[in-house]
Design a protein around this motif. Structure first.
Motif, mmCIF file in Angstrom:
data_model
loop_
_atom_site.group_PDB
_atom_site.id
_atom_site.type_symbol
_atom_site.label_atom_id
_atom_site.label_comp_id
_atom_site.label_asym_id
_atom_site.label_seq_id
_atom_site.Cartn_x
_atom_site.Cartn_y
_atom_site.Cartn_z
ATOM 1 N N GLU A 60 0.805 -1.217 0.000
ATOM 2 C CA GLU A 60 0.000 0.000 0.000
ATOM 3 C C GLU A 60 0.843 1.273 0.000
ATOM 4 N N ALA A 61 2.151 1.153 0.173
ATOM 5 C CA ALA A 61 3.049 2.317 0.197
ATOM 6 C C ALA A 61 4.393 1.910 -0.416
ATOM 7 N N LEU A 62 4.393 1.685 -1.714
ATOM 8 C CA LEU A 62 5.610 1.233 -2.392
ATOM 9 C C LEU A 62 6.638 2.369 -2.457
ATOM 10 N N PRO A 63 7.885 2.094 -2.050
ATOM 11 C CA PRO A 63 8.914 3.139 -1.957
ATOM 12 C C PRO A 63 9.660 3.388 -3.270
ATOM 13 N N PHE A 64 8.925 3.521 -4.359
ATOM 14 C CA PHE A 64 9.523 3.690 -5.678
ATOM 15 C C PHE A 64 8.826 4.832 -6.406
ATOM 16 N N GLY A 65 9.530 5.417 -7.351
ATOM 17 C CA GLY A 65 8.949 6.473 -8.154
ATOM 18 C C GLY A 65 7.927 5.943 -9.146
ATOM 19 N N ASP A 66 7.164 6.856 -9.707
ATOM 20 C CA ASP A 66 6.195 6.501 -10.743
ATOM 21 C C ASP A 66 6.910 5.858 -11.926
ATOM 22 N N ASN A 67 6.254 4.907 -12.569
ATOM 23 C CA ASN A 67 6.754 4.288 -13.808
ATOM 24 C C ASN A 67 8.135 3.659 -13.643
ATOM 25 N N SER A 68 8.364 2.955 -12.540
ATOM 26 C CA SER A 68 9.682 2.389 -12.232
ATOM 27 C C SER A 68 9.915 0.974 -12.749
ATOM 28 N N PHE A 69 8.856 0.185 -12.976
ATOM 29 C CA PHE A 69 9.031 -1.230 -13.267
ATOM 30 C C PHE A 69 8.340 -1.650 -14.555
ATOM 31 N N ASN A 70 8.969 -2.626 -15.230
ATOM 32 C CA ASN A 70 8.399 -3.205 -16.443
ATOM 33 C C ASN A 70 7.385 -4.300 -16.137
ATOM 34 N N MET A 71 7.572 -4.961 -14.980
ATOM 35 C CA MET A 71 6.670 -6.041 -14.602
ATOM 36 C C MET A 71 6.567 -6.107 -13.087
ATOM 37 N N ILE A 72 5.373 -6.481 -12.619
ATOM 38 C CA ILE A 72 5.142 -6.698 -11.199
ATOM 39 C C ILE A 72 4.576 -8.096 -11.013
ATOM 40 N N LEU A 73 5.111 -8.791 -10.016
ATOM 41 C CA LEU A 73 4.679 -10.139 -9.669
ATOM 42 C C LEU A 73 4.034 -10.125 -8.291
ATOM 43 N N MET A 74 2.993 -10.925 -8.110
ATOM 44 C CA MET A 74 2.358 -11.120 -6.800
ATOM 45 C C MET A 74 2.019 -12.593 -6.676
ATOM 46 N N GLY A 75 2.805 -13.315 -5.938
ATOM 47 C CA GLY A 75 2.590 -14.748 -5.771
ATOM 48 C C GLY A 75 2.039 -15.087 -4.411
ATOM 49 N N GLU A 76 0.780 -15.494 -4.360
ATOM 50 C CA GLU A 76 0.095 -15.832 -3.119
ATOM 51 C C GLU A 76 0.264 -14.724 -2.082
ATOM 52 N N ALA A 77 0.180 -13.473 -2.551
ATOM 53 C CA ALA A 77 0.399 -12.317 -1.679
ATOM 54 C C ALA A 77 -0.818 -11.404 -1.599
ATOM 55 N N LEU A 78 -1.543 -11.263 -2.676
ATOM 56 C CA LEU A 78 -2.638 -10.302 -2.749
ATOM 57 C C LEU A 78 -3.609 -10.443 -1.577
ATOM 58 N N HIS A 79 -3.905 -11.658 -1.195
ATOM 59 C CA HIS A 79 -4.890 -11.870 -0.121
ATOM 60 C C HIS A 79 -4.372 -11.417 1.248
ATOM 61 N N HIS A 80 -3.074 -11.118 1.356
ATOM 62 C CA HIS A 80 -2.495 -10.623 2.615
ATOM 63 C C HIS A 80 -2.542 -9.100 2.729
ATOM 64 N N PHE A 81 -2.797 -8.403 1.635
ATOM 65 C CA PHE A 81 -2.776 -6.944 1.668
ATOM 66 C C PHE A 81 -3.980 -6.416 2.449
ATOM 67 N N ASN A 82 -3.752 -5.369 3.232
ATOM 68 C CA ASN A 82 -4.816 -4.805 4.060
ATOM 69 C C ASN A 82 -5.804 -3.972 3.249
ATOM 70 N N ASP A 83 -5.313 -3.201 2.308
ATOM 71 C CA ASP A 83 -6.161 -2.312 1.512
ATOM 72 C C ASP A 83 -5.921 -2.619 0.036
ATOM 73 N N ILE A 84 -6.762 -3.466 -0.519
ATOM 74 C CA ILE A 84 -6.575 -3.933 -1.898
ATOM 75 C C ILE A 84 -6.602 -2.778 -2.894
ATOM 76 N N ASP A 85 -7.559 -1.865 -2.739
ATOM 77 C CA ASP A 85 -7.643 -0.740 -3.676
ATOM 78 C C ASP A 85 -6.366 0.091 -3.658
ATOM 79 N N LEU A 86 -5.847 0.388 -2.483
ATOM 80 C CA LEU A 86 -4.617 1.171 -2.392
ATOM 81 C C LEU A 86 -3.426 0.395 -2.962
ATOM 82 N N ALA A 87 -3.372 -0.911 -2.717
ATOM 83 C CA ALA A 87 -2.288 -1.729 -3.264
ATOM 84 C C ALA A 87 -2.333 -1.752 -4.793
#
Length: 165
Positions: A62-89
Motif C-alpha cells: 500500500e506504500a511502495l517506496p519507488f517512483g512513478d513508472n519504475s518497473f516493467n513487470m510486477i509479480l504477486m505470488g500468493e500475496a494479494l490476499h495478505h494486503f490490508n487495503d486492496i484498492d490502495l495496493a
C-alpha cells in the motif's frame, strides 16, 4: 510465468510485491536471469533470505517506496490476499508500473473447496483474507486501467494483465 516474462527486454525491471523471501523472483530468474529483480515485503525477517541477485525493500504493498513508472513487470505470488487495503495496493501497483507493463498474479481460487478452506483458515489466523474470484479481481484491475486475462490451475489461478493507461 516463463511465458509471460519472455517478451521483456534484457535488464527489464521486475518487482515482486509482498514477495517475502523472493520466491517469485527465483521462479522468474530460472526463466530469465538477465532481468533486474526487486522484492518488497513488510516482514524484514523474510527479506533477509532473498537471493543475492534480488534487491530488497522493507515496505507494504500500500506504500511502495519507488517512483512513478519504475518497473516493467510486477509479480504477486500468493500475496494479494495478505494486503490490508486492496484498492490502495492496486493503485500503488499501477503507479509504479510503466505504461504497457505487465502484472502477474498467482493466488488461490475461492471458487474451489480448497481455496475456500484456505481463505477460512487465514481469516481464523487473523490475516486480512482478501481472496478474489478471478473474474472479480479482473474487473477491479480493469477499473485501474489494466487489460486482463486469467487461467485456472485446479484450486489456484494465474492472472496476467497489462497496464494500458
Amino acid at each position: 510465468l516463463c511465458d509471460f516474462i519472455q517478451a521483456l527486454s534484457p535488464h527489464a525491471t521486475v518487482l515482486d510485491v509482498g514477495g517475502g523471501t523472493g520466491v517469485m523472483c527465483e521462479l522468474a530468474y530460472a526463466c530469465r536471469d538477465d532481468l533486474d529483480f526487486t522484492v518488497v515485503d513488510p516482514a524484514a525477517g523474510m527479506l533477509k533470505h532473498a537471493k543475492e541477485y534480488v534487491k530488497t525493500h522493507n515496505a507494504s504493498a500500500e506504500a511502495l517506496p519507488f517512483g512513478d513508472n519504475s518497473f516493467n513487470m510486477i509479480l504477486m505470488g500468493e500475496a494479494l490476499h495478505h494486503f490490508n487495503d486492496i484498492d490502495l495496493a492496486v493503485k500503488e501497483t499501477a503507479r509504479v508500473l510503466k505504461k504497457g507493463g505487465g502484472l502477474f498474479i498467482y493466488d488461490f481460487d475461492v471458487n474451489t473447496f480448497r481455496g475456500k478452506s484456505i481463505c477460512s483458515v487465514e481469516k481464523l489466523l487473523g490475516e486480512p483474507g482478501n481472496f478474489f474470484e478471478p473474474e472479480a479481481l479482473g474487473m477491479l484491475l480493469e477499473s485501474y486501467g489494466f487489460s486482463v486475462g486469467f487461467k485456472r490451475h485446479g484450486w489456484r489461478y494465474t492472472m496476467h494483465a497489462e497496464l494500458k493507461r
